[in-house]
Design an enzyme around this catalytic site. Sequence first.
Site, PDB file in Angstrom:
ATOM      1  N   SER A  82       0.840  -1.199  -0.235  1.00  0.00           N
ATOM      2  CA  SER A  82       0.101  -0.047   0.061  1.00  0.00           C
ATOM      3  C   SER A  82       0.900   1.201  -0.088  1.00  0.00           C
ATOM      4  O   SER A  82       1.948   1.123   0.624  1.00  0.00           O
ATOM      5  CB  SER A  82      -0.793   0.069   1.304  1.00  0.00           C
ATOM      6  OG  SER A  82      -1.508   1.222   1.412  1.00  0.00           O
TER       7      SER A  82
ATOM      8  N   TYR B 244      -1.772  -0.094  10.280  1.00  0.00           N
ATOM      9  CA  TYR B 244      -1.706  -0.935   8.887  1.00  0.00           C
ATOM     10  C   TYR B 244      -0.677  -0.536   7.781  1.00  0.00           C
ATOM     11  O   TYR B 244       0.169  -1.295   7.398  1.00  0.00           O
ATOM     12  CB  TYR B 244      -3.055  -0.736   8.376  1.00  0.00           C
ATOM     13  CG  TYR B 244      -3.269  -1.066   6.726  1.00  0.00           C
ATOM     14  CD1 TYR B 244      -3.718  -2.201   6.469  1.00  0.00           C
ATOM     15  CD2 TYR B 244      -3.226   0.012   5.936  1.00  0.00           C
ATOM     16  CE1 TYR B 244      -4.059  -2.705   5.289  1.00  0.00           C
ATOM     17  CE2 TYR B 244      -3.377  -0.397   4.353  1.00  0.00           C
ATOM     18  CZ  TYR B 244      -3.854  -1.818   4.166  1.00  0.00           C
ATOM     19  OH  TYR B 244      -3.878  -2.074   2.961  1.00  0.00           O
TER      20      TYR B 244
END
Length: 242
Positions: free
Chosen positions: A137, A151
């Site tokens: 990501s 995250y």
Amino acid sequence: MSPVTVVTGGSRGIGAATVRQLARAGHDIVFCYRRDTEAAAAVLHDIHTAGVRGHAVQADTTDPEQVDHLFTTAAELGDITGLVNNAGVTSPVGPLVDLTLTDLRRVIDVNLVGYILCAQQAARRMGAGAAIVNISSAAATLGSPGEYIHYAAVKAATDTLTIGLAKELGPRKIRVNTVSPGTIWTDIHAVSGVPDRPARIAERVPLGRAGEADEIAAAVVWLLSDAASYTTGATLRVAGGL
């Protein structure tokens, strides 16, 4: 012989888009999913419509025995030539101080432990010419303050996993790369409590919009192809300029 590719989290979002594009590119595919049998059946139907072989396996990638079963199923189709480590979760958006231990452990288990377990199986079974793509990501370098720092930290670990594994498996002629998406229109945002997050993020993106799952899938397909034969240890950022 057709390439045989394992895709984790292949019933929805980026995973489903990747499965469909790989099938159209001639890959036999085994993908796993957690709960949504209807969505998995729809993806499996599209695999067969593309004229290739495929299986949908209900599996939790944090469980070593279920991961072993996933790869054993794939090996029944032939030598495994590809892995897309995609299965992932987020947790409710919010500041780090509000993060619960349960959410923290779940994000680490699925997004990192699951990736490592699948990478282990792939490394044990793959031969020269095979390739692994880890889905990371853009959050790994942006940090995601006020949203999900934990995250982002786990996705930074994914990038490190790619670098280390690319060096470890390179002598065996197995390539390992990362695709690093920005904010993409998938239902993962509903899980985090902000289903319209892609629309909110759009004004911050240099290209002026969130991305689509097919745009990420296209990058994955390229990295698994012979066209990327000299690419390993790389992070391909598909984030609209962020």
